[in-house]
Design a protein around this motif. Structure first.
Motif, short mmCIF file in Angstrom:
data_model
loop_
_atom_site.label_atom_id
_atom_site.label_comp_id
_atom_site.label_asym_id
_atom_site.label_seq_id
_atom_site.Cartn_x
_atom_site.Cartn_y
_atom_site.Cartn_z
N SER A 31 7.41 1.99 57.57
CA SER A 31 8.00 2.79 58.73
C SER A 31 8.05 2.24 59.77
O SER A 31 8.74 2.28 60.82
N LYS A 32 8.58 0.76 59.58
CA LYS A 32 9.26 -0.50 60.57
C LYS A 32 10.62 0.39 60.21
O LYS A 32 11.19 -0.17 61.56
N LEU A 33 10.51 0.50 59.68
CA LEU A 33 12.49 1.52 59.37
C LEU A 33 12.14 2.87 60.35
O LEU A 33 13.96 3.15 60.84
N ASP A 34 11.73 3.44 59.96
CA ASP A 34 11.14 4.39 60.57
C ASP A 34 11.00 4.78 61.87
O ASP A 34 10.22 4.96 62.88
N SER A 35 11.60 4.10 63.05
CA SER A 35 10.94 3.96 63.95
C SER A 35 12.56 4.12 64.89
O SER A 35 13.54 4.07 64.67
N LYS A 36 11.76 4.13 65.90
CA LYS A 36 13.05 3.86 67.48
C LYS A 36 14.05 2.71 67.36
O LYS A 36 14.68 2.26 67.95
N LEU A 37 13.07 1.49 66.82
CA LEU A 37 13.47 0.39 67.16
C LEU A 37 14.37 -0.09 65.77
O LEU A 37 15.23 -1.10 65.38
N ALA A 38 13.90 0.64 65.01
CA ALA A 38 15.37 0.47 63.50
C ALA A 38 15.37 1.65 63.03
O ALA A 38 14.84 2.45 63.15
N SER A 39 16.74 1.53 61.98
CA SER A 39 17.11 2.77 61.48
C SER A 39 17.78 2.63 60.26
O SER A 39 18.30 1.50 59.68
N HIS A 56 7.89 -9.20 53.31
CA HIS A 56 5.99 -8.63 54.18
C HIS A 56 5.62 -9.86 54.87
O HIS A 56 4.26 -10.29 54.96
N GLY A 57 6.66 -10.63 55.23
CA GLY A 57 6.53 -11.80 56.75
C GLY A 57 6.10 -10.90 58.31
O GLY A 57 6.82 -9.51 58.28
N LYS A 58 6.42 -11.57 58.95
CA LYS A 58 6.36 -10.79 60.01
C LYS A 58 7.69 -10.35 61.20
O LYS A 58 7.74 -9.07 61.99
N ARG A 59 8.58 -10.94 60.71
CA ARG A 59 9.70 -9.97 61.19
C ARG A 59 10.53 -9.09 60.33
O ARG A 59 10.82 -8.70 59.02
N LEU A 60 10.98 -8.17 60.65
CA LEU A 60 11.82 -7.02 60.57
C LEU A 60 13.44 -7.52 60.05
O LEU A 60 13.70 -8.42 60.19
N LEU A 61 12.94 -6.87 58.19
CA LEU A 61 14.12 -6.97 57.19
C LEU A 61 15.17 -5.84 57.55
O LEU A 61 14.19 -4.49 56.86
#
Length: 388
Positions: free
Chosen positions: A314-322, A171-176
């Motif tokens: 949703s942060k994982l389901d994007s072009k930037l992360a998979s 729940h921080g600012k950086r993507l895990l």
């Protein structure tokens, strides 16, 4: 040994009313100096040992930690700058955690609050419980290094884990990233398997949650905080202990609330909730719903229809992360089997590790027929198995 360790291992990440993302990390803390006293100049390496245990090699890593020791209150006070707020890492219902320096090594020192209804418990029982936990040596479990027991002063000396909790990363600012989420899930499962199957006597943690999974420098999971732990008696015919439920509610097995028959499967349930957090990126509870009910039908869509976007972070389901679809399917199956099945049908941690690693087919713990557990009827059946 069936008594509670609450007085010995207080939960310093806050309970359901508060949170402490500060715990076990703090890049802004001032540099610590080794323990020294102008009057006594204690040498920690020559401290009187408790003779409880000499450390063995770490089961997964091969590294060793200092021998388990008994410290004086004065030593621990000097190690933390007289428990200065400058070195405070976190605070919760059971006490405070400070960053300290003992014999040139950085440690975490937990200063416990007195729990009124446990003040008169037998002291020897408490020391026996500390002895049991001191034998726990595993890469994925925070190591107890020592303790202090001087009248009202009860403190624990623990391995210092620098990278905060899983909760702070989710729940921080950086993507895990997904690979780190898988690594954490597998590591935490290995830690629990060790407590359940390799410790003698067996240990049930009873408070598994994202607050109590700390993250090492290599993003390895380390299970912390034995505040509610139960130790199963050494006998083959005892599989659970009946006890008043004291864990964080959203993670607590609902089958026997509020008088809960605690077993290894109670930890499996809580671990399943953590998996839901890793999958969805959601907090376990918000103003509108809890993660268990929110995910129920979305799991059916994911496992039966291959529709993942409604469930997955949703942060994982994007072009930037998979993420790897097969890996996601395996983690979802483990979460579903751990949370939505009744305790008797839940998998063991050994089975979960096999599925997450890809060595065991996910169908062995969750198949298409098991989707019935996600319906309202299945929900009632899982919560009250004695009615079926």
């Amino acid at each position: 040994m069936a008594s509670c360790l609450g007085c010995c291992f207080g939960n310093t990440s806050t309970d359901k009313h508060r949170s402490t993302d500060k715990i076990d990390g703090g890049s802004t803390l001032p540099a610590l100096q080794p323990v020294s006293s102008p009057h006594h100049a204690p040498v920690i390496g020559q401290t009187e040992s408790s003779s409880v245990v000499q450390d063995k090699e770490n089961q997964d890593g091969g590294s060793t930690l200092p021998a388990f020791q008994q410290y004086t209150y004065e030593q621990l006070a000097w190690a933390t700058g007289q428990f200065s707020n400058n070195f405070l890492l976190g605070e919760g219902a059971f006490g405070q955690v400070y960053k300290g320096n003992l014999d040139g090594k950085v440690v975490a020192i937990k200063k416990l609050k007195i729990i009124q209804d446990e003040q008169h418990e037998n002291l020897q029982t408490k020391l026996d419980e500390i002895e049991v936990i001191s034998h726990v040596t595993h890469l994925h479990i925070v190591k107890l290094l020592g303790y202090c027991n001087e009248e009202a002063n009860k403190l624990l000396v623990l391995e210092y884990v620098p990278n905060k909790s899983l909760k702070s990363h989710l729940h921080g600012k950086r993507l895990l990233e997904w690979k780190d989420r898988m690594n954490i899930a597998i590591g935490a499962a290995k830690g629990l398997q060790y407590l359940h199957e390799d410790c003698d006597p067996k240990i049930i943690h009873r408070d598994i949650k994202s607050d109590n999974i700390l993250i090492g420098n290599e993003f390895e999971a380390k299970i912390a905080d034995f505040s509610l732990a139960k130790i199963l008696p050494i006998t083959d015919d005892i599989t659970h202990i009946t006890t008043m439920l004291r864990g964080t509610n959203i993670y607590a097995d609902p089958e026997y609330d509020p008088l809960q028959r605690v077993s290894e499967k109670s930890d499996v349930y809580s671990y399943g909730v953590v998996l839901l957090e890793l999958i969805t990126g959601r907090k376990p509870q918000d103003a509108h719903s809890n993660i268990i009910e929110w995910a129920r039908l979305r799991i059916v869509s994911a496992l039966s229809g291959g529709i993942y976007h409604a469930l997955v972070d949703s942060k994982l389901d994007s072009k930037l992360a998979s993420y790897e679809t097969k890996e996601m399917e395996r983690m979802i199956s483990c979460a579903a089997a751990s949370v939505y099945k009744s305790s008797k049908l839940r998998p063991r941690m050994k089975d979960i590790i096999g599925v997450l690693n890809g060595t065991t087919p996910p169908e062995q713990i969750w198949n298409s027929e098991d989707n019935a557990f996600l319906s309202e009827k299945g929900k009632r059946r899982a919560a009250r198995p004695w009615l079926t």
